[in-house]
Write an enzyme that holds these catalytic residues in place. Structure first.
Site, PDB file in Angstrom:
ATOM      1  N   ASP A  18      53.750  21.052   8.951  1.00 42.12           N
ATOM      2  CA  ASP A  18      52.662  20.322   9.606  1.00 42.12           C
ATOM      3  C   ASP A  18      52.476  20.700  11.076  1.00 42.12           C
ATOM      4  O   ASP A  18      52.042  19.888  11.901  1.00 42.12           O
ATOM      5  CB  ASP A  18      52.881  18.797   9.503  1.00 42.12           C
ATOM      6  CG  ASP A  18      53.040  18.356   8.067  1.00 42.12           C
ATOM      7  OD1 ASP A  18      52.434  18.997   7.190  1.00 42.12           O
ATOM      8  OD2 ASP A  18      53.759  17.376   7.819  1.00 42.12           O
ATOM      9  N   LYS A  21      49.333  24.874  10.973  1.00 38.03           N
ATOM     10  CA  LYS A  21      49.120  26.219  10.401  1.00 38.03           C
ATOM     11  C   LYS A  21      47.705  26.371   9.850  1.00 38.03           C
ATOM     12  O   LYS A  21      47.059  27.397  10.042  1.00 38.03           O
ATOM     13  CB  LYS A  21      50.131  26.461   9.257  1.00 38.03           C
ATOM     14  CG  LYS A  21      51.574  26.413   9.702  1.00 38.03           C
ATOM     15  CD  LYS A  21      52.531  26.570   8.523  1.00 38.03           C
ATOM     16  CE  LYS A  21      52.521  25.419   7.537  1.00 38.03           C
ATOM     17  NZ  LYS A  21      53.046  24.154   8.071  1.00 38.03           N
ATOM     18  N   GLY A  45      49.987  20.616   2.827  1.00 38.96           N
ATOM     19  CA  GLY A  45      48.679  20.032   3.126  1.00 38.96           C
ATOM     20  C   GLY A  45      48.226  20.615   4.446  1.00 38.96           C
ATOM     21  O   GLY A  45      48.856  20.391   5.473  1.00 38.96           O
ATOM     22  N   HIS A  46      47.183  21.414   4.418  1.00 33.08           N
ATOM     23  CA  HIS A  46      46.743  22.153   5.615  1.00 33.08           C
ATOM     24  C   HIS A  46      45.349  21.679   6.015  1.00 33.08           C
ATOM     25  O   HIS A  46      44.411  21.751   5.219  1.00 33.08           O
ATOM     26  CB  HIS A  46      46.750  23.662   5.335  1.00 33.08           C
ATOM     27  CG  HIS A  46      48.125  24.184   5.009  1.00 33.08           C
ATOM     28  ND1 HIS A  46      48.357  25.448   4.547  1.00 33.08           N
ATOM     29  CD2 HIS A  46      49.340  23.596   5.100  1.00 33.08           C
ATOM     30  CE1 HIS A  46      49.657  25.614   4.358  1.00 33.08           C
ATOM     31  NE2 HIS A  46      50.271  24.501   4.682  1.00 33.08           N
ATOM     32  N   GLN A 221      54.936  24.968   4.687  1.00 36.93           N
ATOM     33  CA  GLN A 221      56.133  24.273   5.185  1.00 36.93           C
ATOM     34  C   GLN A 221      56.563  24.851   6.543  1.00 36.93           C
ATOM     35  O   GLN A 221      55.730  25.415   7.241  1.00 36.93           O
ATOM     36  CB  GLN A 221      57.281  24.368   4.159  1.00 36.93           C
ATOM     37  CG  GLN A 221      57.085  23.519   2.914  1.00 36.93           C
ATOM     38  CD  GLN A 221      56.214  24.157   1.851  1.00 36.93           C
ATOM     39  OE1 GLN A 221      56.421  25.281   1.471  1.00 36.93           O
ATOM     40  NE2 GLN A 221      55.235  23.428   1.364  1.00 36.93           N
TER      41      GLN A 221
END
Ligand code: GDP
Ligand code: IMO
Ligand code: MG
Length: 420
Positions: A18, A21, A45-46, A221
């Site tokens: 988080d 990225k 989750g991006h 990650q």
């Protein structure tokens, strides 16, 4: 910028995930010909913000909004076919072109089935009884990687040819335990929907490199969650380090010319495990609210902490970082002083620890040493230069880890950032 013709660049999270990225991949993807996910699954989750609109990707590469850029999900990713199909459909409904001529999924990527998701949840319940819950995202990612290592996970190649998949289930009946008729029927629909996207993505990427394309690898990650070099066992289940990312796509490691590490100016962690520099109490809550630190995948509140330079320096070497990007410094505006972790001290002897902790016992025996630096009220001056305090903070980070920060993010929007 970091992209070169005929070469690959790799972007990696350098903390506990988080780091921002997704935002940076979106920024870089404008110049890239191919953006590739190489590991992890929909535990990721991006987030991308464009003109006040938020988009979160879980499996689709975060270059998705740049339609001239092609997209790949590499063989190192584990794929929940329902999640992928839903993401594709959502994107298409927003008007984004996501044809099988633009987006490719590797035939060798392993498939997450309901069996894996259920196993993820039940193993966590079991661990909770022994007070060693990891706090996984519950998406079945770990069990799917384990299943691949056991050689019983189907891959997209098997999944997307329906008769082959049925044969696979016959030969691995435990995978079918959680599948009733309606689940089978939904899987058949999804299998047919995804089939046109299946390709040999190693060849797609190698051909792209050979023809002079700019290839961008999107890490998921963060390196402190790496199954090998992170805070084991409180980690994810895949290898995240730069050395593994070439293998998650199928390109030679020497094709990767730049490794860009992404950090926040502070840090966050979701799930359990060691966390040197963690901040607690009301200030933690203030920072969490200000930085909107709630998981993009699970919505869980993220723990917050100071930037850990000891861990960063260690992981700069493991990953061979060539460049650094610092995100979310705007969240610290008005915080004075700002702290960074500059050493780990042995709690019992008070002496500085040599080496990097490996066991949970070793992590528990360290105390982070905080160094305080003057905070900043704004990131830039009225003349557009970096404010003195912020500039000193950036220099401190660069000098400590020996890598230059080429990008300073100043807000969530794709246009909020400074290239140096
Ligand atoms: P990822 O998993 O590394 O892609 O990061 P996430 O998207 O899960 O979480 C990062 C969060 O920080 C998202 O909500 C982003 O919109 C946000 N973000 C990224 N860069 C910045 C920044 O420079 N400033 C602020 N305030 N938010 C940012
Ligand atoms: P992105 O790509 C933050 C964490 C989970 C848990 C541990 C194991 O968005 O940075 P898993 O479901 O992988 O078995 O969970 O890893 N985790 C992440 N934390 N960001 C992520 O991805 C994460 N992916 C996994 O919270 O602690
Ligand atoms: Mg995330």
């Amino acid at each position: 910028m970091i992209l070169e013709k005929g070469k690959a660049a790799l972007l990696l999270g350098m903390q506990y995930g988080d780091e921002g990225k997704g935002k940076l991949i979106d920024v870089l993807a404008k110049e890239a010909d191919l953006v590739c996910r190489v590991q992890g699954g929909n535990n990721a989750g991006h987030t991308i913000w464009v003109n006040g609109e938020k988009l979160t990707t879980h499996l689709l590469p975060s270059g998705v909004l740049h339609e001239k850029t092609k997209l790949v999900i590499g063989s190192g990713v584990v794929i929940d076919p329902f999640v992928l199909a839903t993401e594709i459909k959502n994107m298409i409904s927003k008007g984004v072109l996501l044809s099988p001529q633009r987006f490719f999924v590797d035939s060798r990527a392993a498939v997450i089935l309901p069996y894996h998701r259920n196993l993820d949840v039940s193993r966590e319940k079991l661990r909770a009884q022994n007070a060693n819950q990891i706090g996984t995202t519950g998406k079945g990612v770990g069990p799917a990687y384990a299943s691949r290592a056991f050689r019983d996970a189907p891959r997209m190649a098997e999944f997307c040819v329906w008769d082959n998949f049925l044969q696979w289930l016959d030969r691995h009946p435990h995978l079918a335990e959680d599948l009733d008729e309606s689940a089978i029927s939904s899987l058949r629909d999804v299998s047919a929907f995804l089939a046109p996207y299946i390709k040999d993505c190693a060849m797609v990427a190698n051909n792209a490199l050979a023809s002079g394309s700019k290839v961008l690898l999107e890490g998921a990650q963060g390196t402190m969650l790496d199954v090998g070099f992170g805070t084991y066992p409180y980690v994810t289940s895949s290898s995240l380090v730069s050395g593994s990312c070439a293998g998650g796509l199928g390109i030679p490691p020497w094709a990767i010319k730049r490794v860009l590490g992404v950090i926040k100016a502070y840090s966050t962690r979701v799930g359990n495990g060691p966390y040197p520099g963690e901040i607690e109490g009301t200030f933690a809550e203030t920072l969490r609210q200000k930085g909107h630190e709630f998981g993009s995948t699970t919505g869980r509140p993220r723990s917050v902490g100071w930037l850990d330079l000891v861990a960063l320096r260690y992981h700069v070497r493991i990953n061979g970082l060539t460049d650094l990007a610092i995100m979310k410094s705007d969240v610290l505006c008005g915080v004075d002083p700002v702290a960074v972790v500059t050493a780990y001290k042995d709690k019992r002897t008070g002496e500085e620890m040599r080496g990097f902790p490996v066991t949970i016992q070793a992590w528990e025996s360290i105390e982070p040493v905080l160094e305080f630096v003057p905070g900043w009220s704004s990131l830039t001056t009225s003349k557009g230069k970096l404010s003195k305090e912020f500039s000193n903070f950036v220099k401190k980070v660069e000098n400590f880890v020996g890598v230059s920060a080429i990008y300073l993010s100043t807000g969530p929007d794709r246009n909020a950032g400074i290239w140096r």
